[in-house]
Design a protein around this motif. Structure first.
Motif, PDB file in Angstrom:
ATOM      1  N   LYS A 310       0.926  -1.298  -0.047  1.00  9.54           N
ATOM      2  CA  LYS A 310      -0.057   0.112  -0.036  1.00  9.54           C
ATOM      3  C   LYS A 310       0.810   1.273   0.033  1.00  9.54           C
ATOM      4  CE  LYS A 310      -3.278  -2.812  -0.324  1.00  9.54           C
ATOM      5  NZ  LYS A 310      -3.756  -2.948  -1.930  1.00  9.54           N
ATOM      6  N   TYR A 353      -8.424   9.293  -6.782  1.00  7.72           N
ATOM      7  CA  TYR A 353      -8.841   8.054  -6.734  1.00  7.72           C
ATOM      8  C   TYR A 353      -7.700   6.970  -6.439  1.00  7.72           C
ATOM      9  CZ  TYR A 353     -10.675   3.622  -8.741  1.00  7.72           C
ATOM     10  OH  TYR A 353     -11.073   2.376  -8.788  1.00  7.72           O
ATOM     11  N   ARG A 357      -6.772   4.860  -2.836  1.00 15.48           N
ATOM     12  CA  ARG A 357      -6.835   3.403  -2.772  1.00 15.48           C
ATOM     13  C   ARG A 357      -5.456   2.847  -2.635  1.00 15.48           C
ATOM     14  NH1 ARG A 357     -10.840   5.304  -5.063  1.00 15.48           N
ATOM     15  NH2 ARG A 357     -12.992   4.358  -5.038  1.00 15.48           N
TER      16      ARG A 357
END
Ligand code: SDX
Length: 430
Positions: A310, A353, A357
């Motif tokens: 991530k 966006y 995420r």
């Protein structure tokens, strides 16, 4: 085992489950007794919160963008080491001494040829067969040629099968490439190191001498290191599950190759370059970024996102550096596709966006540009990934086989189908 445990409350009942401590990353809750004690299963499709095994080979910290192989950071291995010593490290847990490295390298070198009868296998494929189809078939067929290393209960046979696959995958991969090009196979040479041997088997032709570019050989070796292993990803989990049934190691690795082929996994390097070509020019990037965010459009930005990372994939950073080195060594100063890739990366990293995420470039984003510059066709990209990942699959398979707690993998399910009903003759249906 720690003195810590987790308590699950179901209705008025409380159930305790032991917590095992990790040396790095999340501890785990052993729910092995859950079904026996509660008559319930856990439910975790995609295994986002499920540890399928205990392992000491590779550790990924997705938030910090860290990748360790037996504790060594990937950037140090890629910068200071070479692929064969990384293979040794993954298999045996320690970096080899000079003598161990020499012995391991010698053993791999003298297993690089394949049984000559296997050449006929290639002849059965169409010339335009996808090389990954050939890899699945030919690697799976190794068990038909090397019966003397298929007994998984024999440590010696496990070691021989492991060495054979590490040694022969480059030969088979190069043959798959040559076959697709309609060129004669080039035999391995014992006076070339691993990556140089592979490049020579791919690009040499009988009509003239072939000198391997040392910069490209070093880059190839580093690319192999970057792809060597990556915890319990989809293809590694496939190899472990296949191996848990006692299947021979060649069949297990062929199963891993089949799984890696998918565009959501190892097939992403081929898909990412095809996407960059489809975008074509930087001015078309907004159109594709819009599509990637549209839930009704199946299009995804290939080479972006990761189940675990991530943050930036540490391999992608090294891959990007290697990409620039290779383009520089080849005198490619203005690759328009690289311009598209760098602009796309910039746009995506600034887009809400993608930021929301945690979608960053992964290893597949820059590998395609690099491999194309080195002369490989797009269809060969995942083949190279499978060549490199074979040592990771084997190391994980070996760890599983040697785990005293190992048993056949057999997940359960949440059944939501029909309850029992009686057979109806066709005259009473409809
Ligand atoms: C590899 O596991 C490993 O370690 C694999 C690997 C290895 O070395 O073995 O690292 C190699 O496989 C790298 C990944 C290569 N794949 C791709 O580049 C394909 C594109 N990426 C996506 O398909 C996706 O990111 C995955 C498959 C990699 C991860 O999928 P997840 O973890 O199941 O994430 P997700 O699909 O649940 O996505 C979460 C959100 C979703 O949006 P919301 O439903 O929350 O609104 O992010 C979106 C997704 O729609 N999303 C993307 C995206 N990836 C995720 N949107 C646009 N483009 C993308 N690439």
């Amino acid at each position: 085992m720690t003195d810590k445990s987790a308590t699950l409350t179901i209705g008025s009942e409380k159930y305790d489950f032991p917590i095992y401590e990790a040396s790095l990353g999340p501890d785990v809750i052993d729910i092995g007794a859950l079904y026996k004690n509660t008559d319930k299963f856990t439910y975790d499709p995609g295994f986002t919160s499920t540890a399928a095994c205990e392992s000491a080979i590779t550790y990924i910290d997705g938030d910090e963008g860290v990748l360790l192989h037996r504790g060594y950071p990937i950037d140090q291995l890629a910068e200071k080491g070479d692929f064969l010593e990384t293979c040794y490290l993954l298999l045996y847990g320690e970096l080899p001494t000079a003598a161990q490295k020499e012995d391991f390298s010698h053993r791999v070198t003298y297993h690089t040829m394949i049984h000559d009868q296997m050449h006929f296998l290639f002849r059965g494929f169409r010339r335009d067969a996808h090389p990954m189809a050939i890899m699945v078939g030919v690697v799976g067929s190794l068990s038909a040629f090397y019966h003397d290393s298929t007994d998984i209960t024999d440590p010696h046979q496990r070691m021989v099968a492991s060495l054979r696959m590490i040694a022969k995958l480059p030969t088979i991969a190069a043959m798959a490439y040559k076959y697709s090009q309609g060129q004669p196979f080039v035999y391995p040479r014992n006076d070339h190191d691993y990556a140089a041997n592979f490049l020579r088997m791919c690009f040499a032709v009988p009509a003239q001498e072939y000198e391997v570019n040392p910069v490209l050989a070093k880059a190839m070796d580093r690319i192999f290191i970057l792809h060597a292993d990556h915890e319990q990803n989809a293809s590694t989990s496939t190899v472990r599950l296949a191996g848990s049934s006692g299947a021979n190691p060649f069949a297990c690795i062929a199963a891993g190759i089949a799984c890696l082929w998918g565009p959501a996994h190892g097939g992403a390097n081929e898909a990412a370059l095809n996407m960059l070509y489809e975008i074509g020019t930087p001015d078309r990037i907004p159109e594709f970024v819009k599509r990637a965010k549209d839930k009704d459009d199946p299009f995804r930005l290939m080479g972006f996102g990761h189940r675990v990372y991530k943050n930036y994939d540490p391999r992608a950073k090294i891959m990007q550096q290697t990409c620039h080195e290779v383009l520089g060594a080849l005198g490619i100063t203005d690759d328009p596709i690289l311009d598209v890739a760098m602009e796309l990366e910039k746009v995506a990293l600034e887009d809400e966006y993608f930021k929301a995420r945690n979608l960053y470039p992964n290893i597949d984003f820059y590998s395609g540009i690099t491999l194309k510059a080195m002369g490989f066709p797009t269809e060969m990209f995942t083949v190279l990934f499978s060549l490199a990942r074979t040592v990771g699959w084997i190391a994980q398979w070996k760890e599983m086989i040697e785990d005293p707690n190992q048993r056949i993998g057999r997940p359960r399910q949440l059944y939501t189908g029909e309850t029992q009903r009686d057979y109806k003759p066709v005259s009473e249906r409809g």
